[in-house]
Design a protein around this motif. Sequence first.
Motif, PDB file in Angstrom:
ATOM      1  N   HIS A 126     -17.361   4.766 -10.866  1.00  0.00           N
ATOM      2  CA  HIS A 126     -16.505   4.078 -11.827  1.00  0.00           C
ATOM      3  C   HIS A 126     -16.975   4.352 -13.245  1.00  0.00           C
ATOM      4  O   HIS A 126     -16.193   4.320 -14.191  1.00  0.00           O
ATOM      5  CB  HIS A 126     -16.492   2.575 -11.543  1.00  0.00           C
ATOM      6  CG  HIS A 126     -15.343   1.861 -12.189  1.00  0.00           C
ATOM      7  ND1 HIS A 126     -14.062   1.865 -11.664  1.00  0.00           N
ATOM      8  CD2 HIS A 126     -15.277   1.145 -13.328  1.00  0.00           C
ATOM      9  CE1 HIS A 126     -13.268   1.163 -12.462  1.00  0.00           C
ATOM     10  NE2 HIS A 126     -13.975   0.713 -13.472  1.00  0.00           N
ATOM     11  N   HIS A 158     -14.063   9.652 -14.735  1.00  0.00           N
ATOM     12  CA  HIS A 158     -13.253   8.605 -14.090  1.00  0.00           C
ATOM     13  C   HIS A 158     -12.074   8.170 -14.942  1.00  0.00           C
ATOM     14  O   HIS A 158     -10.917   8.151 -14.492  1.00  0.00           O
ATOM     15  CB  HIS A 158     -14.127   7.403 -13.742  1.00  0.00           C
ATOM     16  CG  HIS A 158     -13.377   6.318 -13.021  1.00  0.00           C
ATOM     17  ND1 HIS A 158     -12.669   5.321 -13.679  1.00  0.00           N
ATOM     18  CD2 HIS A 158     -13.191   6.100 -11.694  1.00  0.00           C
ATOM     19  CE1 HIS A 158     -12.098   4.534 -12.787  1.00  0.00           C
ATOM     20  NE2 HIS A 158     -12.393   4.978 -11.587  1.00  0.00           N
ATOM     21  N   LEU A 192      -9.380  10.826 -15.510  1.00  0.00           N
ATOM     22  CA  LEU A 192      -8.628  11.009 -14.262  1.00  0.00           C
ATOM     23  C   LEU A 192      -7.625   9.881 -14.086  1.00  0.00           C
ATOM     24  O   LEU A 192      -6.453  10.112 -13.769  1.00  0.00           O
ATOM     25  CB  LEU A 192      -9.601  11.049 -13.079  1.00  0.00           C
ATOM     26  CG  LEU A 192      -8.965  11.019 -11.681  1.00  0.00           C
ATOM     27  CD1 LEU A 192      -8.098  12.244 -11.460  1.00  0.00           C
ATOM     28  CD2 LEU A 192     -10.044  10.945 -10.604  1.00  0.00           C
ATOM     29  N   VAL A 224     -11.422  15.180  -9.888  1.00  0.00           N
ATOM     30  CA  VAL A 224     -11.804  14.679  -8.569  1.00  0.00           C
ATOM     31  C   VAL A 224     -12.969  15.505  -8.039  1.00  0.00           C
ATOM     32  O   VAL A 224     -13.960  14.960  -7.533  1.00  0.00           O
ATOM     33  CB  VAL A 224     -10.608  14.737  -7.597  1.00  0.00           C
ATOM     34  CG1 VAL A 224     -11.047  14.407  -6.173  1.00  0.00           C
ATOM     35  CG2 VAL A 224      -9.522  13.776  -8.035  1.00  0.00           C
ATOM     36  N   PHE A 262      -2.323   0.225  -7.341  1.00  0.00           N
ATOM     37  CA  PHE A 262      -2.304   0.544  -8.766  1.00  0.00           C
ATOM     38  C   PHE A 262      -2.621  -0.606  -9.725  1.00  0.00           C
ATOM     39  O   PHE A 262      -2.744  -0.371 -10.926  1.00  0.00           O
ATOM     40  CB  PHE A 262      -0.925   1.116  -9.160  1.00  0.00           C
ATOM     41  CG  PHE A 262      -0.535   2.330  -8.374  1.00  0.00           C
ATOM     42  CD1 PHE A 262       0.626   2.351  -7.624  1.00  0.00           C
ATOM     43  CD2 PHE A 262      -1.337   3.462  -8.372  1.00  0.00           C
ATOM     44  CE1 PHE A 262       0.985   3.471  -6.893  1.00  0.00           C
ATOM     45  CE2 PHE A 262      -0.978   4.587  -7.642  1.00  0.00           C
ATOM     46  CZ  PHE A 262       0.184   4.587  -6.905  1.00  0.00           C
ATOM     47  N   ARG A 311      -5.125  -3.586 -10.916  1.00  0.00           N
ATOM     48  CA  ARG A 311      -6.459  -4.138 -10.772  1.00  0.00           C
ATOM     49  C   ARG A 311      -6.430  -5.650 -10.585  1.00  0.00           C
ATOM     50  O   ARG A 311      -7.319  -6.224  -9.971  1.00  0.00           O
ATOM     51  CB  ARG A 311      -7.281  -3.835 -12.021  1.00  0.00           C
ATOM     52  CG  ARG A 311      -7.699  -2.412 -12.162  1.00  0.00           C
ATOM     53  CD  ARG A 311      -8.307  -2.197 -13.540  1.00  0.00           C
ATOM     54  NE  ARG A 311      -8.882  -0.875 -13.671  1.00  0.00           N
ATOM     55  CZ  ARG A 311      -9.352  -0.393 -14.816  1.00  0.00           C
ATOM     56  NH1 ARG A 311      -9.314  -1.127 -15.904  1.00  0.00           N
ATOM     57  NH2 ARG A 311      -9.857   0.814 -14.874  1.00  0.00           N
ATOM     58  N   ALA A 342     -14.674  -5.410  -5.535  1.00  0.00           N
ATOM     59  CA  ALA A 342     -14.047  -4.593  -4.482  1.00  0.00           C
ATOM     60  C   ALA A 342     -12.865  -3.818  -5.042  1.00  0.00           C
ATOM     61  O   ALA A 342     -12.634  -2.652  -4.682  1.00  0.00           O
ATOM     62  CB  ALA A 342     -13.599  -5.491  -3.327  1.00  0.00           C
ATOM     63  N   ARG A 351     -12.481  -2.742  -8.103  1.00  0.00           N
ATOM     64  CA  ARG A 351     -13.010  -1.643  -8.931  1.00  0.00           C
ATOM     65  C   ARG A 351     -13.419  -0.467  -8.051  1.00  0.00           C
ATOM     66  O   ARG A 351     -13.108   0.692  -8.331  1.00  0.00           O
ATOM     67  CB  ARG A 351     -14.217  -2.172  -9.697  1.00  0.00           C
ATOM     68  CG  ARG A 351     -14.417  -1.605 -11.076  1.00  0.00           C
ATOM     69  CD  ARG A 351     -15.579  -2.290 -11.741  1.00  0.00           C
ATOM     70  NE  ARG A 351     -16.803  -2.122 -10.981  1.00  0.00           N
ATOM     71  CZ  ARG A 351     -17.838  -1.405 -11.389  1.00  0.00           C
ATOM     72  NH1 ARG A 351     -17.803  -0.812 -12.550  1.00  0.00           N
ATOM     73  NH2 ARG A 351     -18.913  -1.297 -10.638  1.00  0.00           N
ATOM     74  N   ARG A 352     -14.119  -0.796  -6.967  1.00  0.00           N
ATOM     75  CA  ARG A 352     -14.581   0.262  -6.064  1.00  0.00           C
ATOM     76  C   ARG A 352     -13.390   0.919  -5.368  1.00  0.00           C
ATOM     77  O   ARG A 352     -13.333   2.143  -5.189  1.00  0.00           O
ATOM     78  CB  ARG A 352     -15.529  -0.359  -5.037  1.00  0.00           C
ATOM     79  CG  ARG A 352     -16.355   0.658  -4.294  1.00  0.00           C
ATOM     80  CD  ARG A 352     -17.353  -0.034  -3.407  1.00  0.00           C
ATOM     81  NE  ARG A 352     -18.488  -0.563  -4.163  1.00  0.00           N
ATOM     82  CZ  ARG A 352     -19.234  -1.582  -3.762  1.00  0.00           C
ATOM     83  NH1 ARG A 352     -18.952  -2.220  -2.643  1.00  0.00           N
ATOM     84  NH2 ARG A 352     -20.259  -1.995  -4.476  1.00  0.00           N
ATOM     85  N   GLU A 369     -10.407   1.210  -6.485  1.00  0.00           N
ATOM     86  CA  GLU A 369      -9.660   2.040  -7.437  1.00  0.00           C
ATOM     87  C   GLU A 369     -10.244   3.449  -7.465  1.00  0.00           C
ATOM     88  O   GLU A 369      -9.507   4.448  -7.474  1.00  0.00           O
ATOM     89  CB  GLU A 369      -9.732   1.418  -8.832  1.00  0.00           C
ATOM     90  CG  GLU A 369      -8.939   2.183  -9.873  1.00  0.00           C
ATOM     91  CD  GLU A 369      -9.144   1.607 -11.252  1.00  0.00           C
ATOM     92  OE1 GLU A 369      -8.202   1.000 -11.784  1.00  0.00           O
ATOM     93  OE2 GLU A 369     -10.265   1.759 -11.803  1.00  0.00           O
ATOM     94  N   THR A 370     -11.569   3.532  -7.498  1.00  0.00           N
ATOM     95  CA  THR A 370     -12.225   4.838  -7.499  1.00  0.00           C
ATOM     96  C   THR A 370     -11.939   5.590  -6.209  1.00  0.00           C
ATOM     97  O   THR A 370     -11.672   6.797  -6.225  1.00  0.00           O
ATOM     98  CB  THR A 370     -13.746   4.667  -7.677  1.00  0.00           C
ATOM     99  OG1 THR A 370     -13.980   3.875  -8.838  1.00  0.00           O
ATOM    100  CG2 THR A 370     -14.423   6.007  -7.818  1.00  0.00           C
ATOM    101  N   LEU A 401      -8.481   6.985  -6.178  1.00  0.00           N
ATOM    102  CA  LEU A 401      -8.309   8.127  -7.080  1.00  0.00           C
ATOM    103  C   LEU A 401      -8.917   9.395  -6.500  1.00  0.00           C
ATOM    104  O   LEU A 401      -8.388  10.488  -6.675  1.00  0.00           O
ATOM    105  CB  LEU A 401      -8.979   7.831  -8.427  1.00  0.00           C
ATOM    106  CG  LEU A 401      -8.188   6.984  -9.418  1.00  0.00           C
ATOM    107  CD1 LEU A 401      -9.073   6.624 -10.607  1.00  0.00           C
ATOM    108  CD2 LEU A 401      -6.942   7.723  -9.894  1.00  0.00           C
ATOM    109  N   THR A 402     -10.074   9.243  -5.851  1.00  0.00           N
ATOM    110  CA  THR A 402     -10.836  10.442  -5.473  1.00  0.00           C
ATOM    111  C   THR A 402     -10.962  10.654  -3.980  1.00  0.00           C
ATOM    112  O   THR A 402     -11.240  11.753  -3.535  1.00  0.00           O
ATOM    113  CB  THR A 402     -12.258  10.348  -6.038  1.00  0.00           C
ATOM    114  OG1 THR A 402     -12.908   9.210  -5.421  1.00  0.00           O
ATOM    115  CG2 THR A 402     -12.246  10.162  -7.544  1.00  0.00           C
TER     116      THR A 402
END
Lengths: 117, 533
Positions: free
Chosen positions: A18, A23, A26, A100, B441, B443, B520, B522-523, B525-526, B529-530
């Motif tokens: 994060h 981050h 992206l 990514v 999408f 938060r 949770a 925040r995590r 969201e990452t 995304l990835t």
Amino acid sequence: MSLFEPARQDPPPGTDLHGHPAHEPLRRTARRLRRRLLAVNGVTALAVFLLAHTAKQSMATPLLSGCTLGMLLLGGQAATMLVSAVGYDRACAARCDRHVDAMVSATRQHGPGPARP
Amino acid sequence: MNDHTVLAAGGSALITPLTGFLLVISLCFMLCLIAGVANDKVADFYAAERSLPTTRNALALCGDLIPATALLSPIGTVALSGYDGMAAATSASAAMVVLLVLAEPLRNTGRFTLGSVLATRTSSRAARIAGAVTTVAVCVPLTVVQLTVAGEATAYVLGSRTPGTALACTVLGGLLIVTFSAFGGMRGTSTIQAGKALLVLGVVTAVAVTATAGQHRTLTELLAHAAAGAGGPRLFHAPGLRFGDTTTGTLDQFSLCLTLAVGSAVLPPLLMRVGASVNGRSARRAASRATVMITLYYGAIVLLGLAAAAGVGARAITADDPQGNSALLLLTNALAHGTSGRILFTAVACAVFVTSLASVAGLTLAGAAALSHDVYAGALRRGDATDGRELAVAQWAIVVLGVVSVLAAVLLHGWSVLFLASFATAAAASVILPALVYTLFWRGFSRTGLLWTLYGSLTCCLLLQVFGPTVSGQPYSLLPGADFHWFPLRNIALVTVPVGFLLGWAGSRLRPGTPAERTAARRAETTMLTGAR
């Protein structure tokens, strides 16, 4: 069940994704591309609908090879969907995927991590 | 009675269509069995080990978006309603654009049932159970509709229009399909879906080419003839023929387009399909390719609808089936004769059957996954369930859901099932879509907002559907002799979709998430995304 309920793990020290420099860029880029795709298609669909239902009889006017104005507008809406969908995928590939990859590399460098996405 | 039937009449030599039809059924069963041999683990059964390549998954996505109702109904709608039918077809293809936005983050969660995706940001059992309830509430009505349409279409191609034949076809077909999906799992249903997509695209193209080339018509002539049988070009090519040229009719048309565009995109089988992709990028690419295929498919469907209006006529279509669901079969009958006609008719009959088979298989698998994975393994056993046990529960769940759906289809035989189709798709649009969008999408989405969206919106859908014209007060209603409707629209999404989003927002604002939920989120969201965890 572990394959489908990826165990929540505390990230190794120094790999809070994060806070990774890639981050935020992206997140912003992905959001911008999504909004653009939805806006283009949403506005097109709404415009076609409003035009069709305010100038109803005009929709039946034959124009090109017998195709009516209404059919051409719907065809244009479909073409917009096609082009924007392909464009979205390409833009994501060009602008998001490298961020990514950078972030995924960061997790690998800091030790054994979960399965690669 | 149609000229071409799969069953030969009077001992003639017309056994090839029946042979072809039975061959396709046997082939589907064999494919499911072969694909299902490796399904000894949960990973195989639910998501094919996440090994499906992009193009195959794109074809399977396409297949998932073409249930029997999307093969038969739009052709009749275009033939009978002209512009309104074309607008609905365009909206249906827009569903892939919605899924394209959701595909990558959805796959990156690493989960494949609605309940488990929604539980990404909260470890509460309530989220899983609510997700499972929503999944079953959407899948079972759609399964009943698909079984009813499949039974009637099968009876039609067998050459018998008696209620008993359609009922028997519904029951036998349903039991057959349940067997397929219980054995085949995701791998089997993916194989069938991809094959179905190729078959349907091929058949639709073949009929479209035959319809336009065979009658030597220019596009101008085709459009003129199509309009001639439906009240003239001023009515046929202008909006308002389907729901009426009134404010209520316009709102109903808009609501229908909204339902098709957003509801079709988030049906549970599609969410599972996305979960079977190799990774997020593959899911996104598959969705992009499927968008192209689906748009071309609906283009061909519009052409077929116009050909049906021109070649068969709106009056004949309505006389055979007021909803227009037999338009494709009537058109195929009218197009060609002799050997080529039998082959074309057999191909269409096989396409209709395989479409129903694949759709029902996908729906029952999605419903069973929700019950076994979210309710049994996730909520009741709290993640402490062996693969073998979960797999057994899933297979039994498929059987139970399938049998319940067949019984419901038998009970509703001869009644209008329009309200079921409307409710299920509207529920997907109003319950699943807001919950997914906020989960992926936003938060600030909290557990309270999630539960308000799921249960509140589902209740709203149920109320408006029950007190709408699809249940009482109209000739096409479930209870045409009664009238207790006060909601004027057949399609409820215009009201229920905003209600779903509003409830999610209001619940999250009134009871924001706990600090643990925010961490949770925040995590998550990452992860979305990835794909990294």
